[in-house]
Design an enzyme around this catalytic site. Structure first.
Site, PDB file in Angstrom:
ATOM      1  N   HIS A  82      -8.578 -33.501  -8.556  1.00 43.10           N
ATOM      2  CA  HIS A  82      -7.417 -32.889  -9.198  1.00 43.10           C
ATOM      3  C   HIS A  82      -6.152 -33.535  -8.666  1.00 43.10           C
ATOM      4  O   HIS A  82      -5.993 -33.702  -7.455  1.00 43.10           O
ATOM      5  CB  HIS A  82      -7.362 -31.388  -8.914  1.00 43.10           C
ATOM      6  CG  HIS A  82      -6.126 -30.754  -9.489  1.00 43.10           C
ATOM      7  ND1 HIS A  82      -6.025 -30.413 -10.807  1.00 43.10           N
ATOM      8  CD2 HIS A  82      -4.920 -30.472  -8.924  1.00 43.10           C
ATOM      9  CE1 HIS A  82      -4.816 -29.928 -11.040  1.00 43.10           C
ATOM     10  NE2 HIS A  82      -4.121 -29.948  -9.914  1.00 43.10           N
ATOM     11  N   ASP A 161      -4.892 -16.717 -14.379  1.00 41.86           N
ATOM     12  CA  ASP A 161      -3.958 -17.809 -14.080  1.00 41.86           C
ATOM     13  C   ASP A 161      -3.105 -18.136 -15.297  1.00 41.86           C
ATOM     14  O   ASP A 161      -1.911 -18.374 -15.179  1.00 41.86           O
ATOM     15  CB  ASP A 161      -4.710 -19.060 -13.614  1.00 41.86           C
ATOM     16  CG  ASP A 161      -3.741 -20.235 -13.506  1.00 41.86           C
ATOM     17  OD1 ASP A 161      -2.792 -20.126 -12.716  1.00 41.86           O
ATOM     18  OD2 ASP A 161      -3.894 -21.220 -14.239  1.00 41.86           O
ATOM     19  N   ARG A 168       5.265 -16.871 -14.088  1.00 44.04           N
ATOM     20  CA  ARG A 168       5.934 -17.604 -13.004  1.00 44.04           C
ATOM     21  C   ARG A 168       6.943 -18.593 -13.556  1.00 44.04           C
ATOM     22  O   ARG A 168       8.009 -18.793 -12.995  1.00 44.04           O
ATOM     23  CB  ARG A 168       4.886 -18.345 -12.146  1.00 44.04           C
ATOM     24  CG  ARG A 168       4.062 -17.416 -11.267  1.00 44.04           C
ATOM     25  CD  ARG A 168       2.860 -18.150 -10.709  1.00 44.04           C
ATOM     26  NE  ARG A 168       3.221 -19.311  -9.935  1.00 44.04           N
ATOM     27  CZ  ARG A 168       2.477 -20.412  -9.830  1.00 44.04           C
ATOM     28  NH1 ARG A 168       1.309 -20.487 -10.448  1.00 44.04           N
ATOM     29  NH2 ARG A 168       2.880 -21.429  -9.114  1.00 44.04           N
ATOM     30  N   SER A 183      -3.525 -20.932  -8.326  1.00 43.01           N
ATOM     31  CA  SER A 183      -3.524 -21.368  -9.714  1.00 43.01           C
ATOM     32  C   SER A 183      -4.430 -22.592  -9.902  1.00 43.01           C
ATOM     33  O   SER A 183      -5.328 -22.610 -10.759  1.00 43.01           O
ATOM     34  CB  SER A 183      -2.078 -21.691 -10.115  1.00 43.01           C
ATOM     35  OG  SER A 183      -2.029 -22.326 -11.355  1.00 43.01           O
ATOM     36  N   LYS A 187      -8.886 -22.515 -11.181  1.00 37.96           N
ATOM     37  CA  LYS A 187      -9.404 -23.244 -12.355  1.00 37.96           C
ATOM     38  C   LYS A 187     -10.448 -24.268 -11.931  1.00 37.96           C
ATOM     39  O   LYS A 187     -11.486 -24.412 -12.556  1.00 37.96           O
ATOM     40  CB  LYS A 187      -8.250 -23.952 -13.078  1.00 37.96           C
ATOM     41  CG  LYS A 187      -7.359 -22.991 -13.845  1.00 37.96           C
ATOM     42  CD  LYS A 187      -6.164 -23.690 -14.458  1.00 37.96           C
ATOM     43  CE  LYS A 187      -5.163 -24.124 -13.443  1.00 37.96           C
ATOM     44  NZ  LYS A 187      -3.776 -24.163 -13.796  1.00 37.96           N
TER      45      LYS A 187
HETATM   46  N1  URA Z   1      -0.420 -26.723 -11.694  1.00 29.80           N
HETATM   47  C1  URA Z   1      -1.073 -25.565 -11.888  1.00 29.80           C
HETATM   48  O1  URA Z   1      -2.094 -25.533 -12.543  1.00 29.80           O
HETATM   49  N2  URA Z   1      -0.559 -24.455 -11.340  1.00 29.80           N
HETATM   50  C2  URA Z   1       0.563 -24.435 -10.604  1.00 29.80           C
HETATM   51  O2  URA Z   1       0.956 -23.390 -10.134  1.00 29.80           O
HETATM   52  C3  URA Z   1       1.225 -25.651 -10.422  1.00 29.80           C
HETATM   53  C4  URA Z   1       0.710 -26.794 -10.971  1.00 29.80           C
END
Ligand code: URA
Length: 435
Positions: A82, A161, A168, A183, A187
């Site tokens: 990621h 999320d 947010r 977050s 995922k």
């Molecule tokens: N990418 C995400 O998926 N979540 C965040 O909070 C920041 C970047």
């Protein structure tokens, strides 16, 4: 228990219990806790932070708010990468098939571009026919057939999320280390992987502006992953300058294809190999970095990684024959080189300015539902420490609109620093964070 009691507890700087965090996230997911109370809680977390234990629990609660991908039918070890996002970051397109060549399954669920950073899904969707919306069953089938698959987040993956991120975004609570950790990791951990390598970028074109912040975020995400029993590593990489020579959706696919054919720019190849090698080490496909790199290089040189990429594209509905003529499929009507005003050595290429220029041209999104223009962006970017002579193009701008081209040109005019004296190339990988 009332939501406001927990908001007050966090507001006053106390740690929440496992039960309290799970109750809050579950209530928010099903709609029992309204947005305004979740927003207040997000602000309390932003101001007061969370302990490592609280961060692990909120991540787990968010991950379990939806489906977990069942990858048990896949026999190979499963690993993913990621990136926190950057300009010209097309590493996933090269890394997924490359690592798959080494006997690792790569189930990659990616995102779209937002702000100045590009998104893997937007890039892949510039390939005619490529589908990013596979079902979980199709996703697993593609991985079983070719070793990797890159798709988008389904509505059922970490829905807490999805809801919380939207809140947010409009309440000034995005830049919170525990909330970013929860977050991203909720995922990624829902993908059913054994190991995860994080590319945490810092610099002008990154979410994290300082190395210190990048390190703190990397450490937080590595700790949570380890807590969940996953093999984890993070690389802190440079995003003061763009990665590679192209930014923009189809332009980045073209550069990825060139890289898979052995013609990639050295910085892109290096970051891809460094991250891929870490993945092989985590799932014990190689004993050391040298062995991992040798395996990867072999698959890049032999064209095997490109074959796997073509196969993934085909299995996901895309036309592999279009990959080598994508410049004809998506051609910007205006292609303008920007000449160097003086001779010298490139000391800096400002990733933020390049990223903003791409957004202005229409390659990126300002709002989540904006449409992107696949053809536009920049190519032929000069790189730090290269010598240029007056009049030589520093970049070629691809635009479909005169006004946008003009605006992008203004941004790009200030993006290049050229010096008379020699320039030392800054590192691409600054640090490796291990458990
Ligand atoms: N990418 C995400 O998926 N979540 C965040 O909070 C920041 C970047």
């Amino acid at each position: 228990m009332l939501p406001q009691w927990l908001i007050e507890k966090k507001r006053d700087g106390q740690a929440l219990s496992d039960e309290e965090i799970r109750w809050f996230i579950e209530g928010f997911t099903v709609g029992r806790i309204p947005d305004y109370q979740m927003a207040a809680m997000a602000m309390a977390i932003y101001c007061r932070g969370m302990t490592a234990a609280e961060t692990a629990v909120i991540t787990d609660a968010m991950m379990r708010s939806g489906d977990l991908v069942d990858t048990s039918a896949i026999q190979r070890p499963k690993a993913d990468k990621h990136s926190t996002g950057g300009i010209g970051d097309k590493v996933s397109l090269i890394l997924a098939p490359l690592v798959a060549c080494c006997g690792v399954a790569v189930p990659m669920i990616s995102g779209r571009g937002l702000g100045i950073t590009g998104g893997t899904l937007d890039k892949l969707e510039s390939i005619p026919g490529y589908r990013t919306d596979l079902s979980e069953k199709q996703f697993v089938e593609v991985i079983q057939k070719c070793g990797c698959s890159i798709i988008g987040q389904t509505g059922r993956l970490a829905p807490a999320d999805k809801k919380l991120y939207a809140l947010r975004d409009v309440t000034g609570t995005v830049p919170s280390i525990p909330l970013i950790t929860a977050s991203i990791m909720s995922k990624k951990l829902a993908e059913g992987i054994d190991a995860l390598v994080l590319d945490v970028k810092w610099g002008k074109g990154a979410f994290m502006r300082t190395m210190e912040d990048a390190r703190t975020l990397a450490r937080s995400m590595v700790d949570v992953g380890v807590h969940m029993g996953k093999g984890m590593a993070a690389l802190i990489t440079d995003m003061n300058r763009p990665l590679g020579r192209c930014a923009g959706n189809a332009l980045e696919v073209i550069e990825s294809v060139q890289t898979l054919q052995g013609e990639g720019p050295a910085d892109l190849v290096e970051v891809t190999l460094a991250l891929s090698a870490r993945m092989l080490l985590l799932v014990k496909k190689a004993r050391d970095e040298k062995e991992a790199r040798a395996m990867l290089q072999k698959h890049l040189d032999s064209g095997k990684a490109y074959e796997v990429f073509q196969e993934m594209v085909r299995l996901q509905g895309g036309d592999p024959a279009s990959l080598e003529k994508l410049h004809n499929v998506h051609t910007a009507s205006l292609q303008e080189p920007l000449p160097a005003l003086e001779s010298g050595t490139v000391a800096a290429v400002d990733a933020e300015r390049v990223g903003k220029a791409c957004v202005v041209l229409g390659a990126g999104r300002v709002k989540t539902d904006d449409k992107v223009d696949f053809a536009v962006g920049v190519s032929n970017l000069v790189q730090v420490s290269e010598n240029v002579t007056k009049g030589q193009p520093l970049v070629v701008v691809h635009a479909n609109d005169e006004n946008r081209l003009e605006e992008a040109r203004k941004l790009l005019d200030g993006a290049f620093t050229i010096r008379r004296e020699p320039v030392k190339t800054p590192p691409l990988v600054y640090e490796t964070i291990l458990p």
